[in-house]
Write an enzyme that holds these catalytic residues in place. Structure first.
Site, PDB file in Angstrom:
ATOM      1  N   ASP A  31       0.360   2.488  64.736  1.00 44.99           N
ATOM      2  CA  ASP A  31       0.616   3.796  64.148  1.00 44.99           C
ATOM      3  C   ASP A  31       0.008   4.818  65.108  1.00 44.99           C
ATOM      4  OD1 ASP A  31       1.341   5.931  62.572  1.00 44.99           O
ATOM      5  OD2 ASP A  31       0.649   5.031  60.703  1.00 44.99           O
TER       6      ASP A  31
HETATM    7  C1  BGC Z   1       2.599   7.969  60.327  1.00 50.32           C
HETATM    8  C2  BGC Z   1       3.782   7.109  60.725  1.00 50.32           C
HETATM    9  C3  BGC Z   1       4.701   7.892  61.629  1.00 50.32           C
HETATM   10  C4  BGC Z   1       3.902   8.379  62.841  1.00 50.32           C
HETATM   11  C5  BGC Z   1       4.707   9.173  63.830  1.00 50.32           C
HETATM   12  C6  BGC Z   1       1.920   8.602  61.520  1.00 50.32           C
HETATM   13  O1  BGC Z   1       1.019   9.563  61.108  1.00 50.32           O
HETATM   14  O2  BGC Z   1       1.670   7.206  59.595  1.00 50.32           O
HETATM   15  O3  BGC Z   1       4.449   6.649  59.589  1.00 50.32           O
HETATM   16  O4  BGC Z   1       5.802   7.126  62.009  1.00 50.32           O
HETATM   17  O5  BGC Z   1       2.852   9.200  62.373  1.00 50.32           O
HETATM   18  O6  BGC Z   1       5.076  10.397  63.306  1.00 50.32           O
END
Ligand code: BGC
Length: 738
Positions: free
Chosen positions: A263
């Site tokens: 993530d």
């Molecule tokens: C989220 C993800 C997301 C990523 C990119 C993170 O903060 O938890 O689900 O895909 O950001 O935007």
């Protein structure tokens, strides 16, 4: 044609998901192994390491010299996100990157339709490809453990079977249309508070049966090509360096051949991460850049580990062909075919909770004046809060939808009733839970008095339900309970539409409003779909993918006192700096989230502990009535074949979702009172009946044995319960599992 393909593919994978002996499942990712070996042989160490971290915010590098294109990622689960600067979240303000806003996760789940989930994945893939993207960062599919969870609206369900089957549909739909999925967040990211450092303490059984089960299905039955490691820790280890989760369970046990990406900002080590199975650090290179190169040179990370991680990346790159640069971004992202999918999903997702006296559908022959009240009637929901949203090409609000569908057949008047809670209020830390604004309330009450029917559009918005933090309450915001009570005094024909992605406390609304619907954050076409239901063009057929408790304290983690957690530092002092938004050193914080309710998540808890609920899991009314009969449940070699007849005994065409639950009367282990085992959405014309066949695979009856650390199946007595919700069981049948 499409349906045949879907069931053929699903069937092939399904076979392989049962206990041994089964034919070996071969991932589509395994087609190019020899070619990949040749490519790896030609690559320098530097080129390999370059692939293992973010190049831009949403891409990771290929190898230009060898003609290997970068991998392009597309946020997020419910619409292709707008283009951003290479190294920041700042939008580029393109004119062609407006996408279709698909209904968010819990809305999709409320359709209980694997076919619609397939269409949804296909729609996402089509728009991803128009934008030159290879991998969709979705579906988001963590279990909705707490009603306050900030991302409940993004996730699918409190139930692993419903979540898993829909994730399979989404994955097949996306990947058969040339975009890879990235199942997220692996695993147990079931709360947003403290997600960056909380340690989820989960028993092996709850982990396997509840939290991992949907991911397992999507890997085994749909051959998912990507997985995103969650921010949190599970049983002591960060998900992005969790050998047990990544290499052991995901890869060795489930046969996953694709890539694990972190993530955003969720990587915490170099050696640990790459050896545990992380392929790509996103979006930067703090750990899998220079540090990784040094670690290999120093002999701490072997060449074979690097080659393996690169091989997994190349597999995805080979199967998902890059979109040529001159083809991508030549037309607007949102296209009519996808807008239609968004409409179909929205139309099948709206849940009719209550309809006393048959107030709905609105009889336009008798209704002259309709009052639409509430800030949410004019609020768009595609963007908001923290986290991925959609720059929607358009979004039909509830008020617009009603105007579209009613036209001049009745007079529609609007009063705001409450001012919606926005970014500004949030920034200034103003509570969303204050008293109603007297002037707006008076205006709304006056309008209600003058109208034949009142449609009160209540609920949350994307500032209230948001990534990054959980809600502190499930109360309706902005004084809505008081407004509803006042409107009901003014006009007894009160319909309340709850716009929400998560459970709400409906104790007041339930008393004062004869009709209540849940209409979700329902995408580009949400307003049209809602209006179709309100005026009876379509009978409602959505079913709750989670329980509405009577009150928050009844829900398992709250009842057990294990959520919300109290944040303490090593010396036992309560941290205040998080609240004050000061920087904290995460490595010093030890915070456990105890998943003490174990496997009794959601309705499994309420049923087993005999706690009354406001609206049960699976609930959703129709404008017609259905009769269930002739249930037979036969033990067959592969499981239990369930057959029944469902008749539409009312006056309008409608869909019904037939749900099959099971209990195990003679079980030697602790079990919930009932668990969902299968379901089927069927369409019936008025007066029509159909035979419904649902095969419950033997494997669906497995449980995780914590002594042997393996799956077990108890043969013997099974009580099957078939119904229209988890608490509206129409037929039961005793049978057995061979
Ligand atoms: C989220 C993800 C997301 C990523 C990119 C993170 O903060 O938890 O689900 O895909 O950001 O935007």
């Amino acid at each position: 044609m499409r349906k045949t393909l879907l069931s053929a593919v699903a069937g092939a994978f399904m076979l392989a998901s049962c206990n041994a002996p089964q034919p070996e499942r071969v991932s589509a990712l395994m087609q190019f192994e020899d070619e990949i070996t040749e490519i790896i042989n030609q690559m320098t160490l530097e080129e390999k390491v370059e692939m293992l971290h973010g190049k831009n915010m949403f891409s990771s590098a290929g190898v230009e010299r060898l003609g290997i294109a970068d991998l392009e990622y597309a946020d997020g689960p419910f619409g292709i996100r707008e283009e951003m600067e290479a190294h920041s979240w700042a939008p580029l303000n393109w004119t062609t990157d407006s996408a279709t806003f698909f209904p968010t996760g819990s809305a999709l789940a409320a359709t209980w339709s694997k076919e619609l989930a397939y269409e949804y994945g296909k729609g996402m893939a089509k728009e991803a490809r128009l934008r030159g993207k290879d991998m969709i960062l979705g579906p988001a599919m963590n279990i909705q453990r707490i009603p306050t969870g900030g991302r409940t609206y993004e996730y699918l369900s409190e139930d692993p079977v419903l979540s898993g089957i829909l994730a399979v549909g989404y994955t097949l739909g996306a990947q058969e249309n040339e975009a890879a999925v990235c199942l997220k967040h692996f695993a147990v990211n079931s709360q947003e508070n403290y997600r960056g450092f909380v340690n989820a303490q989960v028993s092996p059984r709850a982990l396997r049966e509840i939290y991992l089960a949907p991911f397992e299905r999507a890997v085994k039955e749909a051959d998912a090509y990507g997985v995103m490691a969650a921010y949190n820790k599970v049983n002591g280890y960060w998900c992005s360096e969790n050998y047990e989760l990544e290499n052991k369970i995901l890869r060795q046990e489930w046969g996953f051949k694709g890539i694990v990406i972190s993530d955003w900002g969720g990587t915490h080590s170099t050696v640990g991460a790459v050896t545990a199975g992380l392929n790509v650090e996103m979006p930067g290179k703090s750990y899998l850049g220079e540090a990784l190169l040094d670690s290999v040179k120093a002999g701490v990370v072997s060449d074979s580990v690097i080659n393996e991680r690169v091989r997994e990346l190349l597999r995805v790159r080979k199967v998902i062909k890059p979109v040529p640069h001159d083809v991508a971004n030549t037309v607007m992202t949102s296209q009519p075919e996808q807008q239609q999918i968004a409409y179909q999903v929205a139309k099948h997702s709206v849940v009719l909770l209550k309809n006393e006296g048959g107030l709905l559908p609105i009889d336009l022959n008798k209704t002259k004046k309709i009052a639409v009240i509430g800030g949410n009637a004019i609020q768009t929901q595609a963007l908001g809060g923290v986290g991925a949203g959609v720059k929607a090409l358009y979004e039909i609000t509830p008020l617009q939808g009603l105007m579209n569908r009613i036209g001049d057949k009745a007079e529609i008047t609007f009063a705001q009733g409450y001012k919606n809670y926005g970014r500004e209020e949030k920034r200034n830390q103003i509570s969303a839970y204050g008293e109603p604004d007297e002037a707006l309330l008076a205006e709304a009450v006056q309008l209600a008095k003058e109208s034949d029917i009142v449609i009160f559009v209540a609920g949350n918005n994307r500032e209230i339900e948001t990534e990054g933090s959980d809600r502190t309450t499930i109360d309706l915001p902005m004084g809505q309970d008081k407004i509803a009570a006042a409107l009901a005094e003014a006009n007894k024909n009160l319909v309340t539409v709850v716009v929400t992605g998560a459970p709400a406390d409906l104790q007041t609304i339930q008393k004062v409003s004869p009709s209540i619907l849940v209409s979700w954050f329902n995408g580009t076409e949400g307003g049209n779909a809602l209006a179709d239901i309100l005026v009876g063009n379509v009978s409602p057929s959505g079913k709750l993918p989670f329980t509405f408790p009577v009150k928050l304290e009844d829900s398992p983690a709250y009842a057990l006192g294990v959520y919300p957690q109290e944040l303490k530092d090593e010396n036992g002092d309560v941290f205040v700096n998080l609240v004050n938004r000061q920087r904290i050193d995460r490595s010093k914080i030890k915070l456990n989230a105890d998943y003490s309710e174990d496997i009794l998540v959601g309705y499994r808890w309420f049923d087993t502990k005999k706690v009354a609920v406001m609206y049960p899991f699976g609930h959703g009314l129709s404008y017609t009535t259905f009769d269930y009969s002739n249930l037979s449940a036969k033990a067959v070699k592969d499981g239990i074949q369930v057959t029944l007849t469902v008749a539409n005994t009312g006056k309008c065409d409608a869909d019904e979702v037939v749900q099959v639950y099971a209990s195990r009367p003679d079980s030697k282990i602790q079990r919930p009172v009932k668990e969902l085992k299968g379901f089927e959405r069927i369409s019936l014309k008025a007066g029509e009946s159909k035979q419904v066949n649902i095969l419950l695979a033997r494997n669906d009856f497995r449980h995780w044995n914590e002594t042997t650390n393996a799956w077990d199946i108890e043969t013997g007595a099974v009580k099957l319960m078939v119904g229209s919700s988890s608490q509206d069981i129409r037929l039961t049948q005793d049978t057995s599992l061979k």
